[in-house]
Scaffold this active site. Structure first.
Site, mmCIF file in Angstrom:
data_model
loop_
_atom_site.group_PDB
_atom_site.id
_atom_site.type_symbol
_atom_site.label_atom_id
_atom_site.label_comp_id
_atom_site.label_asym_id
_atom_site.label_seq_id
_atom_site.Cartn_x
_atom_site.Cartn_y
_atom_site.Cartn_z
ATOM 1 N N ASP A 117 10.429 5.538 8.299
ATOM 2 C CA ASP A 117 9.031 5.733 8.715
ATOM 3 C C ASP A 117 8.867 5.764 10.244
ATOM 4 O O ASP A 117 7.830 6.224 10.730
ATOM 5 C CB ASP A 117 8.148 4.612 8.149
ATOM 6 N N GLY B 206 8.056 -4.530 7.816
ATOM 7 C CA GLY B 206 7.593 -5.575 6.902
ATOM 8 C C GLY B 206 8.528 -6.780 6.968
ATOM 9 O O GLY B 206 8.088 -7.911 7.211
ATOM 10 N N ARG C 251 2.056 25.806 -4.508
ATOM 11 C CA ARG C 251 2.653 24.809 -5.402
ATOM 12 C C ARG C 251 2.855 23.531 -4.587
ATOM 13 O O ARG C 251 2.945 23.598 -3.357
ATOM 14 C CB ARG C 251 4.033 25.259 -5.909
HETATM 15 O O1 F6P Z 1 9.097 2.348 4.000
HETATM 16 C C1 F6P Z 1 9.988 3.255 3.457
HETATM 17 C C2 F6P Z 1 9.389 4.006 2.282
HETATM 18 O O2 F6P Z 1 10.339 4.954 1.829
HETATM 19 C C3 F6P Z 1 8.047 4.670 2.559
HETATM 20 O O3 F6P Z 1 8.166 5.830 3.306
HETATM 21 C C4 F6P Z 1 7.530 4.835 1.155
HETATM 22 O O4 F6P Z 1 6.121 4.847 1.125
HETATM 23 C C5 F6P Z 1 8.027 3.594 0.443
HETATM 24 O O5 F6P Z 1 9.115 3.106 1.209
HETATM 25 C C6 F6P Z 1 8.458 3.825 -0.961
HETATM 26 O O6 F6P Z 1 8.776 2.600 -1.516
HETATM 27 P P1 F6P Z 1 9.447 2.403 -2.957
HETATM 28 O O7 F6P Z 1 10.922 2.481 -2.771
HETATM 29 O O8 F6P Z 1 8.996 1.060 -3.345
HETATM 30 O O9 F6P Z 1 8.952 3.504 -3.850
#
Ligand code: F6P
Length: 359
Positions: free
Chosen positions: A141, A116, A260
């Site tokens: 990721d 991003g 679970r």
């Molecule tokens: O991009 C890294 C990440 O940890 C993703 O795997 C996850 O969806 C997101 O960021 C979580 O973001 P936040 O810290 O805003 O909850």
């Protein structure tokens, strides 16, 4: 003598501090001054810009293994490229950044970011035209094009693996399964790697279609009556809503499979940085400093065939799959995914892990 800046943007991950410490140390050996910009672009929006001069005394080497970022990654409600574009303030935001960078008078800026941040930096590249912009990819990721690894990924795999390892023991005692939801946004790399490391019964990732009935069949045919099913947060199930692990858990429950759910959440971004991530962070730091010495700009460090080098940021953007920002359609992120020819998919399949409808 050069004056360089370092900035960490986007979500944090383990390994950022190793990168910061190694950059700072390598730069001081070259006789350069190093400034840490606090809170990513937030730090450039204040007047005067929020920066700290970094030194070996300030960043003890023994703390470089700690997760998080010494420089912070920004407040969640802060003005950044995205929120500025969303509210129609992108021009004002860009002007602020340019003014701060002028005030700081940096020769180069090392931006440690995810896909991003890197895509946004490229889209707003004119801000950085008076200095050298060198990027280092970081993310749990592993969704940044052209690089085989990103800082933070290996530690996240280790964290998720350890989390599942613990659950496996209690799962066995109670003859049941755990549905574990992995992070990763819409990329399944983290779930896939940890799933193989753990010996999961199934791994569901966004890139591969799955059939719940076949998943249930596979669990019922399992030689043991316990295990872990790793579900990537990016999967969806037609006609169902809610958290992916909850959706799968409900399906298993109605099929009579005791289970679970478990959510490791942000612990995947924490944990002491693994040796592999520390080595990668050190290699990327060294490569970024060499790139600055060579006069490079708008580049990103990558790992390719076990060698570290730089590629043009434009190539990173062009080689990914362009995904429009859901809130701001004119902003795009360049994404990488698990390839259908990934040897890990074939490996999981051969090892009897249900990985979806591969064949
Ligand atoms: O991009 C890294 C990440 O940890 C993703 O795997 C996850 O969806 C997101 O960021 C979580 O973001 P936040 O810290 O805003 O909850």
């Amino acid at each position: 003598m050069k004056k360089i800046g370092i900035m960490t943007t986007g979500g944090d991950c383990s390994g950022l501090n190793t990168a910061i410490q190694r950059i700072m140390h390598g730069a001081s050996l070259r006789g350069w001054d190093v400034y840490g910009i606090l809170d990513g672009t937030d730090g450039l929006c204040t007047n005067p810009p929020a920066v700290v001069k970094l030194s070996d005394m300030m960043l003890p080497i023994e703390n470089a293994r700690l997760a998080g970022s010494f420089l912070h990654n920004g407040h969640s409600n802060a003005l950044n490229f995205e929120t500025a574009a969303e509210t129609g303030h992108l021009d004002t935001f860009n002007k602020k950044l340019r003014k701060s960078l002028k005030t700081l008078d940096l020769d180069a800026l090392i931006l440690i970011g995810g896909n991003g941040s890197l895509s946004l930096a490229w889209a707003n590249r004119s801000i950085y035209r008076d200095l050298q912009l060198v990027c280092i990819p970081k993310t749990i990721d592993l969704d940044i094009p052209l690089t085989e690894r990103t800082i933070g990924f290996d530690t996240a795999v280790q964290q998720l693996t350890s989390f599942c390892d613990q659950l496996m023991l209690t799962a066995r005692s109670h003859h049941r399964w755990f549905v574990v939801q992995a992070m990763g946004r819409d990329c399944g790399q983290l779930a896939l790697h940890a799933g193989i490391a753990v010996g999961a019964t199934a791994i569901l990732i966004p890139e591969i279609k799955f059939d719940v009935n076949n998943l249930i069949k596979q669990i019922k045919q399992s030689p043991v009556d316990y295990g872990v099913i790793i579900v990537s947060e990016g999967i969806s199930l037609r006609g169902h809503s809610g958290r992916p692990a909850d959706m799968i858990s409900r399906k298993l429950t109605s099929a009579g499979i005791p289970n679970r759910t478990a959510f490791p959440e942000h612990t995947q971004r924490a944990g002491d940085t693994t040796a592999t991530d520390r080595i990668l962070a050190t290699r990327f730091a060294d490569c970024a400093l060499t790139a600055i010495e060579n006069g490079e700009t708008y580049v990103m460090t990558v790992l390719e065939n076990d060698l570290v080098h730089t590629v043009a940021l434009s190539d990173v953007i062009e080689n990914g799959e362009s995904v429009a920002d859901p809130k701001i359609p004119e902003l795009f992120t360049s994404n990488a995914y698990v390839n259908s020819d990934s040897p890990l998919l074939a490996l999981a399949y051969d090892m009897g892990i249900y990985i979806g409808e591969l064949k």
